[in-house]
Design a protein around this motif. Structure first.
Motif, short mmCIF file in Angstrom:
data_model
loop_
_atom_site.label_atom_id
_atom_site.label_comp_id
_atom_site.label_asym_id
_atom_site.label_seq_id
_atom_site.Cartn_x
_atom_site.Cartn_y
_atom_site.Cartn_z
N THR A 24 0.82 -1.22 0.00
CA THR A 24 0.00 0.00 0.00
C THR A 24 0.85 1.27 0.00
OG1 THR A 24 -0.19 0.14 2.42
CG2 THR A 24 -1.87 -1.17 1.25
N ILE A 25 2.13 1.14 0.23
CA ILE A 25 3.01 2.32 0.32
C ILE A 25 2.93 3.20 -0.93
CG2 ILE A 25 5.44 3.06 0.46
CD1 ILE A 25 5.86 0.67 2.42
N PRO A 26 3.00 2.65 -2.14
CA PRO A 26 2.89 3.53 -3.32
C PRO A 26 1.57 4.31 -3.37
CG PRO A 26 3.82 1.44 -3.97
CD PRO A 26 3.35 1.28 -2.55
N PHE A 27 0.48 3.69 -2.94
CA PHE A 27 -0.81 4.39 -2.93
C PHE A 27 -0.79 5.54 -1.92
CE2 PHE A 27 -2.05 0.10 -4.37
CZ PHE A 27 -2.72 0.43 -5.54
N ILE A 28 -0.30 5.25 -0.74
CA ILE A 28 -0.26 6.27 0.33
C ILE A 28 0.68 7.40 -0.07
CG2 ILE A 28 0.37 6.70 2.72
CD1 ILE A 28 -0.46 3.69 3.24
N PHE A 29 1.90 7.04 -0.44
CA PHE A 29 2.91 8.05 -0.78
C PHE A 29 2.46 8.91 -1.96
CE2 PHE A 29 6.55 9.34 -3.37
CZ PHE A 29 7.24 10.13 -2.46
N VAL A 143 -6.47 1.38 0.35
CA VAL A 143 -6.20 1.77 -1.04
C VAL A 143 -7.32 2.65 -1.58
CG1 VAL A 143 -5.92 0.88 -3.39
CG2 VAL A 143 -4.70 -0.20 -1.50
N THR A 144 -8.57 2.30 -1.30
CA THR A 144 -9.69 3.11 -1.77
C THR A 144 -9.63 4.52 -1.20
OG1 THR A 144 -11.10 1.17 -2.05
CG2 THR A 144 -12.22 3.28 -1.82
N ILE A 145 -9.35 4.64 0.09
CA ILE A 145 -9.26 5.97 0.72
C ILE A 145 -8.17 6.81 0.04
CG2 ILE A 145 -8.58 7.20 2.84
CD1 ILE A 145 -11.44 6.09 2.87
N PHE A 146 -7.01 6.23 -0.18
CA PHE A 146 -5.91 7.01 -0.76
C PHE A 146 -6.12 7.29 -2.25
CE2 PHE A 146 -4.03 6.08 3.30
CZ PHE A 146 -3.48 7.31 3.62
#
Length: 157
Positions: A24-29, A143-146
């Motif tokens: 999930t790091i790429p989505f958050i970042f 992932v949906t939130i980000f």
């Protein structure tokens, strides 16, 4: 012997969970980073997250290829194999359409959540995979939130 197998599975599950959250790091970042960069750079980041999302959707499908291989039931194998290739074919088709990233991200959110519903149906009878289904729900939420945060940035360009 059973205790060893249980401990072994718990260790494997913990490792799978750790790597899943790392995914999930790429989505958050990316979703946060686009708020701090020039508008001209947003396209590059959003292209990267769209391609990464396609990879993740394809990866989720691949999990079901593995379940199909390990299934002794022909009916289950058929549904696992059928589902396993669907995300890759859909992502390939979406890539060919060359849609703007705003539309791509909306479609990705839809597909991720649809995928979760399909997975719930596919493995609801497999108690061994309850941990995986719970993990997918949590990851899907993150992932949906980000991705929604990324969509907001598109709106405020």
């Amino acid at each position: 012997m059973k205790n060893i197998l249980k401990r072994s599975n718990k260790k494997i599950n913990k490792l799978a969970i750790l790597f899943a959250y790392a995914g999930t790091i790429p989505f958050i970042f990316s979703s946060l980073y686009v708020w701090f960069i020039e508008n001209t750079e947003i396209l590059k980041i959003s292209n990267a997250i769209v391609i990464y999302s396609y990879i993740i959707l394809t990866f989720i499908g691949g999990i079901y290829w593995g379940l199909g291989i390990n299934s002794n039931n022909t009916k289950d194998s058929f549904k696992y194999y059928s589902y396993s290739i669907a995300p890759a074919l859909i992502c390939w088709f979406l890539y060919l359409l060359n849609l703007i990233n705003l539309v791509n991200v909306i479609l990705i959110i839809f597909l991720l959540n649809l995928s979760l519903l399909i997975e719930k149906f596919l493995i609801s009878n497999n108690k061994k995979l309850d941990w995986y289904l719970l993990l997918r729900v949590r990851l899907n939420f993150i992932v949906t939130i980000f991705l929604l945060v990324l969509l907001l940035r598109f709106i405020y360009l």
